[in-house]
Write a protein that holds these residues in place. Structure first.
Motif, PDB file in Angstrom:
ATOM      1  N   ALA A 453       0.841  -1.203   0.000  1.00 15.02           N
ATOM      2  CA  ALA A 453       0.000   0.000   0.000  1.00 15.02           C
ATOM      3  C   ALA A 453       0.873   1.250   0.000  1.00 15.02           C
ATOM      4  O   ALA A 453       0.558   2.235  -0.678  1.00 15.02           O
ATOM      5  CB  ALA A 453      -0.929  -0.012   1.213  1.00 15.02           C
ATOM      6  N   ALA A 454       1.979   1.218   0.748  1.00 12.85           N
ATOM      7  CA  ALA A 454       2.853   2.390   0.829  1.00 12.85           C
ATOM      8  C   ALA A 454       3.470   2.697  -0.530  1.00 12.85           C
ATOM      9  O   ALA A 454       3.540   3.853  -0.946  1.00 12.85           O
ATOM     10  CB  ALA A 454       3.941   2.160   1.874  1.00 12.85           C
ATOM     11  N   VAL A 455       3.907   1.627  -1.235  1.00  4.63           N
ATOM     12  CA  VAL A 455       4.519   1.849  -2.547  1.00  4.63           C
ATOM     13  C   VAL A 455       3.491   2.434  -3.519  1.00  4.63           C
ATOM     14  O   VAL A 455       3.771   3.409  -4.233  1.00  4.63           O
ATOM     15  CB  VAL A 455       5.111   0.528  -3.102  1.00  4.63           C
ATOM     16  CG1 VAL A 455       5.469   0.689  -4.572  1.00  4.63           C
ATOM     17  CG2 VAL A 455       6.336   0.125  -2.292  1.00  4.63           C
ATOM     18  N   VAL A 456       2.273   1.868  -3.517  1.00  3.63           N
ATOM     19  CA  VAL A 456       1.257   2.382  -4.438  1.00  3.63           C
ATOM     20  C   VAL A 456       0.897   3.824  -4.071  1.00  3.63           C
ATOM     21  O   VAL A 456       0.782   4.694  -4.939  1.00  3.63           O
ATOM     22  CB  VAL A 456      -0.001   1.483  -4.443  1.00  3.63           C
ATOM     23  CG1 VAL A 456      -1.066   2.074  -5.355  1.00  3.63           C
ATOM     24  CG2 VAL A 456       0.351   0.082  -4.896  1.00  3.63           C
ATOM     25  N   PHE A 457       0.754   4.090  -2.757  1.00  6.38           N
ATOM     26  CA  PHE A 457       0.432   5.463  -2.332  1.00  6.38           C
ATOM     27  C   PHE A 457       1.516   6.419  -2.817  1.00  6.38           C
ATOM     28  O   PHE A 457       1.216   7.496  -3.350  1.00  6.38           O
ATOM     29  CB  PHE A 457       0.295   5.539  -0.811  1.00  6.38           C
ATOM     30  CG  PHE A 457      -0.060   6.912  -0.306  1.00  6.38           C
ATOM     31  CD1 PHE A 457      -1.385   7.296  -0.191  1.00  6.38           C
ATOM     32  CD2 PHE A 457       0.928   7.835   0.022  1.00  6.38           C
ATOM     33  CE1 PHE A 457      -1.721   8.571   0.253  1.00  6.38           C
ATOM     34  CE2 PHE A 457       0.601   9.117   0.462  1.00  6.38           C
ATOM     35  CZ  PHE A 457      -0.723   9.474   0.580  1.00  6.38           C
ATOM     36  N   ALA A 458       2.784   6.029  -2.614  1.00  2.03           N
ATOM     37  CA  ALA A 458       3.882   6.911  -3.015  1.00  2.03           C
ATOM     38  C   ALA A 458       3.863   7.151  -4.518  1.00  2.03           C
ATOM     39  O   ALA A 458       3.991   8.293  -4.977  1.00  2.03           O
ATOM     40  CB  ALA A 458       5.221   6.301  -2.591  1.00  2.03           C
ATOM     41  N   LEU A 459       3.638   6.079  -5.287  1.00  2.00           N
ATOM     42  CA  LEU A 459       3.623   6.237  -6.752  1.00  2.00           C
ATOM     43  C   LEU A 459       2.483   7.150  -7.193  1.00  2.00           C
ATOM     44  O   LEU A 459       2.679   8.045  -8.021  1.00  2.00           O
ATOM     45  CB  LEU A 459       3.495   4.869  -7.425  1.00  2.00           C
ATOM     46  CG  LEU A 459       4.742   3.976  -7.364  1.00  2.00           C
ATOM     47  CD1 LEU A 459       4.455   2.625  -8.000  1.00  2.00           C
ATOM     48  CD2 LEU A 459       5.917   4.658  -8.070  1.00  2.00           C
ATOM     49  N   VAL A 460       1.287   6.906  -6.627  1.00  2.08           N
ATOM     50  CA  VAL A 460       0.138   7.733  -7.022  1.00  2.08           C
ATOM     51  C   VAL A 460       0.373   9.178  -6.585  1.00  2.08           C
ATOM     52  O   VAL A 460       0.080  10.126  -7.329  1.00  2.08           O
ATOM     53  CB  VAL A 460      -1.177   7.182  -6.430  1.00  2.08           C
ATOM     54  CG1 VAL A 460      -2.334   8.125  -6.723  1.00  2.08           C
ATOM     55  CG2 VAL A 460      -1.479   5.806  -6.999  1.00  2.08           C
ATOM     56  N   GLY A 461       0.938   9.348  -5.366  1.00  2.00           N
ATOM     57  CA  GLY A 461       1.221  10.700  -4.888  1.00  2.00           C
ATOM     58  C   GLY A 461       2.186  11.431  -5.815  1.00  2.00           C
ATOM     59  O   GLY A 461       1.951  12.587  -6.184  1.00  2.00           O
ATOM     60  N   ILE A 462       3.252  10.727  -6.217  1.00  2.00           N
ATOM     61  CA  ILE A 462       4.217  11.330  -7.149  1.00  2.00           C
ATOM     62  C   ILE A 462       3.521  11.686  -8.460  1.00  2.00           C
ATOM     63  O   ILE A 462       3.708  12.767  -9.015  1.00  2.00           O
ATOM     64  CB  ILE A 462       5.394  10.357  -7.410  1.00  2.00           C
ATOM     65  CG1 ILE A 462       6.242  10.223  -6.140  1.00  2.00           C
ATOM     66  CG2 ILE A 462       6.256  10.845  -8.567  1.00  2.00           C
ATOM     67  CD1 ILE A 462       7.279   9.111  -6.208  1.00  2.00           C
TER      68      ILE A 462
END
Lengths: 605, 230
Positions: A453-462
């Motif tokens: 979830a953290a990786v997806v959140f970071a990617l979407v945030g970027i």
């Protein structure tokens, strides 16, 4: 023939009660220019209060209704007007809507604390006084309802057209400052309209209780039905609103009579108000591009590429540390918070940057979840499929609802959410005949879920920040500030808006896929219409213009049910506080995080 | 070289006729469009730029009927405008405002500085657009319109908010823009600017075309004095 007559009478009676509710909605809207999303919720709480007085405390029915409709409801209307709505005069639609949603959620919180769930039968009025008309029986309660509708229609007509107060009310809509120069007092008139509006919501609620059951959500969502009726009168004309309300009552009644009673058709009946809402919206003319006046808003500072990278690195570092340190339960909860954070990111794009308020965002989460659940594969590609399907549904919806803008648009998304809820998510198409579906996990341990979830959140945030800094971001904001200027500069406003809506829906769908595999079992109740309202609230309270706001909003959204199961009374209070906070914060879309950042900057300075 | 024509355009708002059967042509050069408040000038701009459908009549660009085209299609065909009530993108910087227009034409964002410099507001480039003075915001709208490389430029009261020196500089800019082959249409209350820089002036009153002609002719016309002085 007899049956037709009976169903016609029944339809007129239901329509009469709708008309009472819708009349109140139009009155408050047309004199204060604030659309009260909480109108149905006021009716709901007042109906509970009526139950308390008439059934629980044993007061005579007429005393109880007089106390509720004549005293409690108007007082409540005055309070809302004085402490919430008056401060919002002239604010953008998004702000007043969020304040209204705050009132709505707060009222549901109050009702849940004061009246915990249980069956609450309410006696109809004048039960012994029924009459037979051409072989069909019309109960005393039906007669009372019809009489109330006629009295309300007549009363409102006389008030607006035959009294000085009514004339002043109508003048205040167009130019409150000007009207005040002529000696009227806009605040007083607006207060009066809120008092009358609340009283009508209460009356409608009490009249409908024996028909629709006393529960928190059904009556609250009556606002959609009332809104559909009001839309027939373009939110202005009372006579047309009454026509719309009676028409809705009749259509619903005939649907009960003449449509088959298989499960699919029963779902269809429940969706009729939302369907008619779409029909009415489609019949409305395309809203013209608004011209006149500079609009601008101050978002939080957008970090550049380097700052984004550093921020994402820090965030992932913390996520890895947490995954190593915390136990499986907490890791699972943090993962859920991040998934909700991704949903809020979709709103940062749509609402924060694009200025479009959606009350149906959670429905796209449901679409993504259903897609992933249906694939039932453990390939990460299914997540993308979920996002893609949600984006396509989003684009189709956008093409329909983006004909209108502002308030109409926000309420159209609510109608869409109800439609999807009743027709798709609750039907066997979505979650099968058992109503729930097992989903295989992409990664097993809660710690791995947290990292995913953290990786997806970071990617979407970027990604969201890159959009903001880039060409599409500039364009979205330009369309928000002045769609007329955009059009004359060669920008196809419609496609920009459809594109943003679809992109945002896609992000929500991606979150839905993550949600489904994290939960392992998903059901329609996870995505019910009502979830949209706390989502919007948390997004706005935490900060709908920044990635950090989305993170905070997601975590808050995850915490609410945790609190609810641990400390039910506290959760009720929390919901009330939320409502109040939203009403207060709604003027600052940058939310709590911007306060935190400002406090931090001040401390360092 | 471009020409825009309106033919028999009528616009009604319910009972009120804002523009009543107006026919006029704007050729390359500076065309003035004047008249008292409520004469229908801005409404006519809305019709030409596509923001409002006329109740009757046609709009032609170089002889081609563009009445059915949407605002963004007209922009791509070469029509650009500014607004009497400002329509800058307030949340964006002054430079970004121009960049949005450049990008809609697939032109390089690097051209923004030159355009801001040309209209004389380069010093505001990094400011958020809803914070700059009115005069500068009007010039920003002009820079933004120029970014689309228009053949027809509709300017709605561009000089209000400018001081005398700035207005003179603006007049010279008008001359340059029209010398490049554009049809510039100017709605303006500053009569010195209109009479000094326009090649031809159309006077509207209560939605009707009162008179058309070179500045001298219009200045001498009886009806114009009456319309303005009542």
């Amino acid at each position: 023939m007899t049956a037709l007559l009976a169903y016609t009478i029944f339809g007129l009676v239901t329509g009469g009660a709708y008309a009472v509710v819708a009349g109140g909605l139009v009155l408050t809207y047309s004199t204060s220019k604030v659309f009260n999303v909480g109108h149905g919720a006021i009716g709901m709480v007042m109906a509970f209060l009526y139950w308390e007085l008439a059934e629980n405390r044993g007061l005579p029915q007429w005393v109880a209704s007089l106390l509720v409709v004549g005293v409690a409801a108007p007082l409540f209307g005055l309070l809302v007007e004085r402490f919430v709505m008056r401060r919002l005069a002239g604010a953008p639609v998004g702000v007043t809507l969020v304040a209204g949603v705050g009132v709505l959620v707060g009222l549901i919180g109050v009702a849940q604390v004061v009246w915990p769930p249980q069956a609450r039968p309410v006696r109809p009025f004048l039960d012994h006084l029924g009459v037979h008309i051409g072989g069909s029986y019309v109960s005393g309660h039906d007669l009372v309802t019809l009489a109330c509708a006629v009295l309300v229609a007549g009363g409102l007509y006389v008030l607006l057209n035959r009294t000085r107060t009514g004339l002043a009310m109508r003048a205040c809509v167009d130019a409150p400052e000007l009207a005040s120069l002529y000696g009227t007092r806009p605040h007083r008139l607006s207060a009066l309209s809120w008092a009358i509006g609340s009283a009508l919501a209460a009356l409608g609620g009490i009249l409908l209780t024996p028909v629709v059951q006393l529960d928190y959500v059904t009556m609250t969502l009556l606002v959609i039905t009332a809104y559909t009726a009001a839309l027939v009168g373009r939110l202005r004309s009372l006579p047309w609103t009454f026509v719309g309300a009676l028409g809705l009552g009749l259509v619903q009644s005939y649907a009960v009579a003449y449509l088959p009673s298989s499960p699919g058709w029963i779902a269809f009946r429940a969706a009729i108000p939302a369907l008619l809402l779409f029909v009415v919206l489609l019949a409305m003319p395309q809203s013209p591009l608004r011209i006149g006046g500079v609009r601008g808003s101050r978002g939080v500072a957008v970090p550049n590429g380097l700052a984004t990278g550093v921020g994402a690195g820090l965030f992932l570092g913390v996520a890895v540390a947490l995954a190593l340190l915390v136990g499986p339960v907490v890791a699972g909860q943090l993962a859920l918070g991040l998934v909700f954070g991704i949903v809020v990111l979709s709103m940062v794009l749509l609402t924060g940057y694009g200025g479009v308020v959606s009350l149906g965002q959670f429905t796209f989460v449901g679409v993504g979840a259903v897609t992933v659940a249906r694939f039932g594969s453990v390939s990460p590609l299914t997540l993308l499929a979920g996002a893609l399907v949600a984006a396509v549904v989003g684009a189709v919806i956008a093409l329909t609802v983006l004909r209108v803008s502002g308030l109409y648009l926000a309420l159209a998304t609510l109608g869409f959410a109800q439609l999807m809820d009743k027709l798709v998510l609750q039907s066997p198409i979505a979650f099968g005949v058992r109503g729930s579906v097992q989903v295989p996990r992409l990664v097993e341990s809660p710690a791995a879920q947290l990292l995913l979830a953290a990786v997806v959140f970071a990617l979407v945030g970027i990604g969201v920040l890159a959009v903001r800094r880039g060409r599409l971001g500039r364009r979205m904001i330009a369309v928000k500030d002045s769609s007329a200027a955009c059009a004359t500069l060669g920008v196809n406003v419609r496609w920009v808006r459809v594109g943003v809506f679809a992109l945002s829906a896609g992000i929500a769908g991606l979150a839905g896929g993550l949600f489904a595999q994290l939960r392992e079992t998903v059901a329609a109740s996870d995505f019910q219409l009502f979830n949209n309202l706390p989502l919007l609230l948390f997004a706005v309270i935490a900060g709908v213009t920044s990635v950090s706001g989305a993170l905070l909003g997601g975590m808050l959204l995850m915490l609410l049910p945790v609190l609810q199961s641990g400390f039910p009374a506290f959760a009720g209070v929390a919901v009330v506080l939320l409502g109040v906070a939203a009403a207060g914060l709604s003027r600052d879309p940058n939310g709590l995080v911007s306060w935190l950042f400002r406090a931090w900057a001040w401390r360092r300075a | 070289m471009s020409t825009v024509q309106v033919e028999g355009v009528t616009v009604r708002f319910g009972e009120v006729t804002a523009v009543d059967d107006v026919t006029l042509t704007a050729e390359p050069g500076v065309t003035g469009l004047i008249g008292p408040n409520g004469a229908g000038k801005t409404t006519l701009f809305d019709v030409v730029s596509g923001l409002r459908r006329p109740s009757a009549g046609r709009v032609l660009l170089d002889g081609a009927d563009i009445t059915a085209k949407s605002p963004h299609q007209r922009s791509r065909a070469g029509v650009a405008r500014t607004f009497q009530r400002l329509e800058v993108f307030g949340s964006l910087t002054v430079r970004e405002n121009v960049v949005v227009a450049l990008e809609s034409r697939r032109r390089s964002p690097r051209l923004a500085e030159g355009l801001l410099d040309r209209v004389g507001i380069a010093r505001f480039a990094a400011n958020q657009a809803d914070t700059v003075p009115t005069g500068a915001a009007r010039l920003l709208e002009l820079a933004r319109a120029l970014a689309t490389e228009p053949r027809v430029l509709l300017l709605d009261e561009p000089s209000s908010g400018l001081d005398r020196a700035e207005t003179d500089a603006f007049g010279e800019l008008l001359r340059e823009l029209s010398a490049e082959g554009r049809a510039v249409v100017l709605v303006e209350h500053d009569m010195d600017l209109v009479m000094g820089y326009c090649d031809i002036v159309h006077v509207l009153n209560l939605g009707r075309l009162l008179v058309s002609g070179p500045p001298d002719v219009v200045r001498a016309h009886e009806g114009v004095r009456e319309a303005y002085l009542g």
